[in-house]
Scaffold this motif. Structure first.
Motif, PDB file in Angstrom:
ATOM      1  N   LEU A 134       0.831  -1.200   0.000  1.00 58.19           N
ATOM      2  CA  LEU A 134       0.000   0.000   0.000  1.00 58.19           C
ATOM      3  C   LEU A 134       0.866   1.250   0.000  1.00 58.19           C
ATOM      4  CD1 LEU A 134      -1.949  -2.239   1.068  1.00 58.19           C
ATOM      5  CD2 LEU A 134      -3.042  -0.480   2.413  1.00 58.19           C
ATOM      6  N   ASP A 135       0.901   1.948  -1.126  1.00 57.83           N
ATOM      7  CA  ASP A 135       1.561   3.240  -1.227  1.00 57.83           C
ATOM      8  C   ASP A 135       0.463   4.280  -1.065  1.00 57.83           C
ATOM      9  OD1 ASP A 135       2.863   5.580  -1.864  1.00 57.83           O
ATOM     10  OD2 ASP A 135       3.760   4.820  -3.715  1.00 57.83           O
ATOM     11  N   LEU A 136       0.171   4.616   0.174  1.00 59.52           N
ATOM     12  CA  LEU A 136      -0.985   5.448   0.476  1.00 59.52           C
ATOM     13  C   LEU A 136      -0.913   6.847  -0.124  1.00 59.52           C
ATOM     14  CD1 LEU A 136      -1.498   4.320   4.151  1.00 59.52           C
ATOM     15  CD2 LEU A 136      -2.926   3.743   2.183  1.00 59.52           C
ATOM     16  N   PHE A 137       0.250   7.464  -0.082  1.00 56.35           N
ATOM     17  CA  PHE A 137       0.352   8.818  -0.626  1.00 56.35           C
ATOM     18  C   PHE A 137       0.042   8.817  -2.123  1.00 56.35           C
ATOM     19  CE2 PHE A 137       2.047   9.704   3.445  1.00 56.35           C
ATOM     20  CZ  PHE A 137       1.882  11.067   3.646  1.00 56.35           C
ATOM     21  N   ALA A 138       0.573   7.860  -2.856  1.00 54.47           N
ATOM     22  CA  ALA A 138       0.292   7.783  -4.293  1.00 54.47           C
ATOM     23  C   ALA A 138      -1.167   7.399  -4.544  1.00 54.47           C
ATOM     24  CB  ALA A 138       1.226   6.776  -4.962  1.00 54.47           C
ATOM     25  N   ALA A 139      -1.670   6.406  -3.807  1.00 53.04           N
ATOM     26  CA  ALA A 139      -3.036   5.914  -4.035  1.00 53.04           C
ATOM     27  C   ALA A 139      -4.091   6.961  -3.724  1.00 53.04           C
ATOM     28  CB  ALA A 139      -3.288   4.660  -3.191  1.00 53.04           C
ATOM     29  N   LEU A 140      -3.796   7.869  -2.802  1.00 55.16           N
ATOM     30  CA  LEU A 140      -4.778   8.875  -2.389  1.00 55.16           C
ATOM     31  C   LEU A 140      -4.472  10.268  -2.934  1.00 55.16           C
ATOM     32  CD1 LEU A 140      -5.120   7.719   1.330  1.00 55.16           C
ATOM     33  CD2 LEU A 140      -6.645   7.178  -0.598  1.00 55.16           C
ATOM     34  N   GLY A 141      -3.418  10.393  -3.725  1.00 55.29           N
ATOM     35  CA  GLY A 141      -3.070  11.697  -4.283  1.00 55.29           C
ATOM     36  C   GLY A 141      -2.606  12.687  -3.235  1.00 55.29           C
ATOM     37  N   LEU A 142      -1.947  12.210  -2.209  1.00 56.05           N
ATOM     38  CA  LEU A 142      -1.471  13.070  -1.133  1.00 56.05           C
ATOM     39  C   LEU A 142      -0.026  13.477  -1.357  1.00 56.05           C
ATOM     40  CD1 LEU A 142      -2.928  11.088   1.894  1.00 56.05           C
ATOM     41  CD2 LEU A 142      -3.747  13.294   1.021  1.00 56.05           C
ATOM     42  N   GLU A 143       0.324  14.623  -0.850  1.00 62.90           N
ATOM     43  CA  GLU A 143       1.692  15.129  -0.878  1.00 62.90           C
ATOM     44  C   GLU A 143       2.222  15.157   0.549  1.00 62.90           C
ATOM     45  OE1 GLU A 143       3.386  15.938  -3.636  1.00 62.90           O
ATOM     46  OE2 GLU A 143       1.655  15.495  -4.913  1.00 62.90           O
ATOM     47  N   LEU A 144       3.527  15.243   0.683  1.00 70.35           N
ATOM     48  CA  LEU A 144       4.153  15.378   1.985  1.00 70.35           C
ATOM     49  C   LEU A 144       3.548  16.566   2.719  1.00 70.35           C
ATOM     50  CD1 LEU A 144       6.440  14.245   3.799  1.00 70.35           C
ATOM     51  CD2 LEU A 144       7.935  15.976   2.776  1.00 70.35           C
ATOM     52  N   GLY A 145       3.137  16.346   3.943  1.00 74.39           N
ATOM     53  CA  GLY A 145       2.541  17.415   4.738  1.00 74.39           C
ATOM     54  C   GLY A 145       1.029  17.479   4.670  1.00 74.39           C
ATOM     55  N   ASP A 146       0.407  16.681   3.798  1.00 70.28           N
ATOM     56  CA  ASP A 146      -1.049  16.724   3.638  1.00 70.28           C
ATOM     57  C   ASP A 146      -1.813  16.019   4.753  1.00 70.28           C
ATOM     58  OD1 ASP A 146      -1.092  18.222   1.324  1.00 70.28           O
ATOM     59  OD2 ASP A 146      -1.495  16.533  -0.007  1.00 70.28           O
ATOM     60  N   ALA A 147      -1.274  14.901   5.265  1.00 74.26           N
ATOM     61  CA  ALA A 147      -2.071  14.043   6.153  1.00 74.26           C
ATOM     62  C   ALA A 147      -1.206  13.368   7.196  1.00 74.26           C
ATOM     63  CB  ALA A 147      -2.773  12.969   5.312  1.00 74.26           C
ATOM     64  N   HIS A 148      -1.850  13.008   8.292  1.00 71.03           N
ATOM     65  CA  HIS A 148      -1.232  12.069   9.223  1.00 71.03           C
ATOM     66  C   HIS A 148      -1.576  10.680   8.722  1.00 71.03           C
ATOM     67  CE1 HIS A 148      -1.160  14.969  12.880  1.00 71.03           C
ATOM     68  NE2 HIS A 148      -0.053  15.046  12.162  1.00 71.03           N
ATOM     69  N   VAL A 149      -0.630   9.762   8.810  1.00 69.18           N
ATOM     70  CA  VAL A 149      -0.859   8.382   8.405  1.00 69.18           C
ATOM     71  C   VAL A 149      -0.484   7.494   9.590  1.00 69.18           C
ATOM     72  CG1 VAL A 149      -0.249   6.536   6.810  1.00 69.18           C
ATOM     73  CG2 VAL A 149      -0.432   8.897   5.980  1.00 69.18           C
ATOM     74  N   ILE A 150      -1.460   6.732  10.058  1.00 69.17           N
ATOM     75  CA  ILE A 150      -1.265   5.798  11.168  1.00 69.17           C
ATOM     76  C   ILE A 150      -1.394   4.405  10.597  1.00 69.17           C
ATOM     77  CG2 ILE A 150      -2.156   5.001  13.393  1.00 69.17           C
ATOM     78  CD1 ILE A 150      -3.474   7.842  13.631  1.00 69.17           C
ATOM     79  N   ARG A 151      -0.349   3.598  10.753  1.00 70.05           N
ATOM     80  CA  ARG A 151      -0.371   2.251  10.172  1.00 70.05           C
ATOM     81  C   ARG A 151      -0.111   1.215  11.253  1.00 70.05           C
ATOM     82  NH1 ARG A 151       2.063   2.646   4.089  1.00 70.05           N
ATOM     83  NH2 ARG A 151       1.052   0.627   3.998  1.00 70.05           N
ATOM     84  N   ASN A 152      -0.824   0.107  11.138  1.00 70.81           N
ATOM     85  CA  ASN A 152      -0.592  -1.032  12.010  1.00 70.81           C
ATOM     86  C   ASN A 152      -1.045  -2.296  11.288  1.00 70.81           C
ATOM     87  OD1 ASN A 152      -3.432  -1.457  12.394  1.00 70.81           O
ATOM     88  ND2 ASN A 152      -3.460  -0.060  14.123  1.00 70.81           N
TER      89      ASN A 152
END
Length: 191
Positions: free
Chosen positions: A70-88
């Motif tokens: 899962l490449d979340l930033f690419a899959a969701l169209g996000l850039e650095l600084g756009d979102a917090h990402v919590i993964r587990n």
């Protein structure tokens, strides 16, 4: 124990780890951590502090599985600084996830939450036997729950419910859940 339907792995009880004295000596070639450090040095050469704030620009937190596919930033169209990402493991909402979401909202201004599970997840069908196997192997039972599931959509709904009913979160009106298809890259919304 099977980690993902795509890649079976041996059970924890199949082969105990060799004692330290029986392990091979370190190799002269760099290991993965050394390669990561080398890549970081290359990255730092051109790195410039853009003066970003720690507060996500889009005021969104994404909770997702740690699966390497899962490449979340690419899959969701996000850039650095756009979102917090919590993964587990599994992208499930645990007490620690609520802790991170609470800090994200109350200290750093996020308002929306996207929960993302995915097809072929290693937690699908994993059982509490995993904890028992660990206990047999190491002599101590983990304090944490495996949080496995057999119903992917149902677990997304359960995660949404855990977020919506948490007394610690300020913003629970924009909580949405999805399943990411690892074969197509598409998100399917769960209601």
């Amino acid at each position: 124990m099977t980690v993902t339907p795509d890649r079976p792995t041996p059970t924890a009880a199949a082969a105990p780890a060799p004692p330290a004295s029986a392990r091979p000596a370190p190799r002269d070639e760099p290991g993965i951590i050394d390669r990561l450090l080398a890549a970081n040095r290359e990255y730092a050469v051109d790195f410039r502090d853009g003066g970003m704030d720690a507060r996500p620009v889009q005021k969104v937190t994404v909770v997702a599985c740690m699966d390497a596919r899962l490449d979340l930033f690419a899959a969701l169209g996000l850039e650095l600084g756009d979102a917090h990402v919590i993964r587990n493991a599994g992208g499930v909402v645990t007490d620690d996830t609520i802790r991170s979401l609470t800090i994200s909202q109350r200290a750093l201004g996020t308002r929306s939450i996207a929960l993302i599970h995915h097809t072929g997840c290693g937690l699908l069908g994993l059982t509490e036997d995993f904890r028992r196997e660990l206990e047999l192997e190491v002599g101590q039972r983990p304090q944490w729950a495996v949080e496995s599931f057999v119903d992917l959509d149902g677990d997304v709904r359960q995660s949404m419910q855990r977020v919506r009913t948490s007394p610690f979160l300020l913003h629970t009106d924009d909580v949405r859940g999805f399943v990411f298809d690892v074969h197509t890259g598409l998100l399917r919304e769960i209601h």
